[in-house]
Design an enzyme around this catalytic site. Sequence first.
Site, PDB file in Angstrom:
ATOM      1  N   ASN A  10      -2.944  25.166  23.248  1.00 48.92           N
ATOM      2  CA  ASN A  10      -3.969  24.722  22.309  1.00 48.92           C
ATOM      3  C   ASN A  10      -5.330  24.966  22.954  1.00 48.92           C
ATOM      4  OD1 ASN A  10      -5.620  23.433  20.499  1.00 48.92           O
ATOM      5  ND2 ASN A  10      -4.918  21.362  20.973  1.00 48.92           N
ATOM      6  N   TRP A  11      -5.970  26.035  22.520  1.00 42.89           N
ATOM      7  CA  TRP A  11      -7.252  26.414  23.148  1.00 42.89           C
ATOM      8  C   TRP A  11      -8.431  25.607  22.615  1.00 42.89           C
ATOM      9  CZ3 TRP A  11      -6.933  32.537  23.204  1.00 42.89           C
ATOM     10  CH2 TRP A  11      -5.994  32.922  24.165  1.00 42.89           C
ATOM     11  N   HIS A  97      -3.988  16.349  15.153  1.00 39.78           N
ATOM     12  CA  HIS A  97      -4.421  16.194  16.547  1.00 39.78           C
ATOM     13  C   HIS A  97      -5.381  15.005  16.630  1.00 39.78           C
ATOM     14  CE1 HIS A  97      -6.213  16.912  20.430  1.00 39.78           C
ATOM     15  NE2 HIS A  97      -5.165  17.667  20.699  1.00 39.78           N
ATOM     16  N   GLU A 169       1.334  12.671  22.064  1.00 42.85           N
ATOM     17  CA  GLU A 169       0.131  12.918  22.865  1.00 42.85           C
ATOM     18  C   GLU A 169      -0.684  11.626  22.932  1.00 42.85           C
ATOM     19  OE1 GLU A 169      -1.167  17.279  23.178  1.00 42.85           O
ATOM     20  OE2 GLU A 169      -2.195  16.389  21.486  1.00 42.85           O
ATOM     21  N   GLY A 231      -3.270  21.843  26.682  1.00 42.61           N
ATOM     22  CA  GLY A 231      -4.658  22.058  26.279  1.00 42.61           C
ATOM     23  C   GLY A 231      -5.433  22.789  27.357  1.00 42.61           C
TER      24      GLY A 231
HETATM   25  P1  PGA Z   1      -5.009  18.570  27.522  1.00 41.00           P
HETATM   26  O1  PGA Z   1      -4.937  18.624  25.928  1.00 41.00           O
HETATM   27  O2  PGA Z   1      -3.815  19.344  28.040  1.00 41.00           O
HETATM   28  O3  PGA Z   1      -6.312  19.221  27.868  1.00 41.00           O
HETATM   29  O4  PGA Z   1      -4.957  17.133  27.925  1.00 41.00           O
HETATM   30  C1  PGA Z   1      -3.724  18.522  25.256  1.00 41.00           C
HETATM   31  C2  PGA Z   1      -3.976  18.505  23.772  1.00 41.00           C
HETATM   32  O5  PGA Z   1      -4.966  17.913  23.331  1.00 41.00           O
HETATM   33  O6  PGA Z   1      -3.211  19.093  23.002  1.00 41.00           O
END
Ligand code: PGA
Length: 251
Positions: A10-11, A97, A169, A231
């Site tokens: 997820n960029w 998200h 998450e 992310g």
């Molecule tokens: P992160 O983000 O790996 O930078 O914590 C994960 C996400 O929000 O999908």
Amino acid sequence: MLSSVLIVANWKMQLSYNKSVAYIQTYRDDLRTLANSHSIVICPSFDALTTISMLLKDTPISLGAQNVSGHSFGAYTGQVSALSLQEVGCTYCIVGHSELRQYNNESNEQITQKLLQLSLAKITPIICVGETAAQYHAGETQNIICAQLEAIKNASQYSTFDTIYIAYEPVWAIGTGKTPTTEHISMIFSTINNYLNSNKTLYKLMYGGSINPENIESYCAIEKISGFLVGGASTDFQKFKKIVSLINKAR
Ligand code: PGA
């Protein structure tokens, strides 16, 4: 032992259009090799989807969007329909998200609408659920997750998905370097499975939040984990490669 999992990059809005395209041009062959054992999905921002779709043509790497409109078409300035995502080659889409729930006030009802649109376009959803730090400390995690799952239950009654990915998450773990214990994640997975017990084969569970090369191995040990949402670390190819290699090793 880990069977085949979905690894989603997820960029967010971390890479500009030029940087996103350069990343794929530079590392496409490496990504192709990494995708030997597991499915890899790249989720760039909307503007880069079309170009990256062309660059990923004839590779095993899939394309995903970071969001979708809850409407099929019409006067919705700034939104992108599921049909457009399908037409540019997206086969996955992240929904719900926490950054959208937080900054765009996205509600569970809107998430239900988005899921219905994705179902019509035959795009597999990756739905994020998770509690904030305040909710976690107040002992509200289970209630919050169940309320978020209700949106998924509602949509799945009317949808034709073969698979629905649910990514746990915790909001407090996103981009913070703080991570839950594997026991906590397993406990949340049981909550999700119990709540959605109507069709367990439809739902696959993932984890996301501050995944990095140092902690990925411990997550691979979680029973029945079916994927990872990465992310920040996915925007640095060397880190992403290390993460995927360690997942491959855990097979
Ligand atoms: P992160 O983000 O790996 O930078 O914590 C994960 C996400 O929000 O999908």
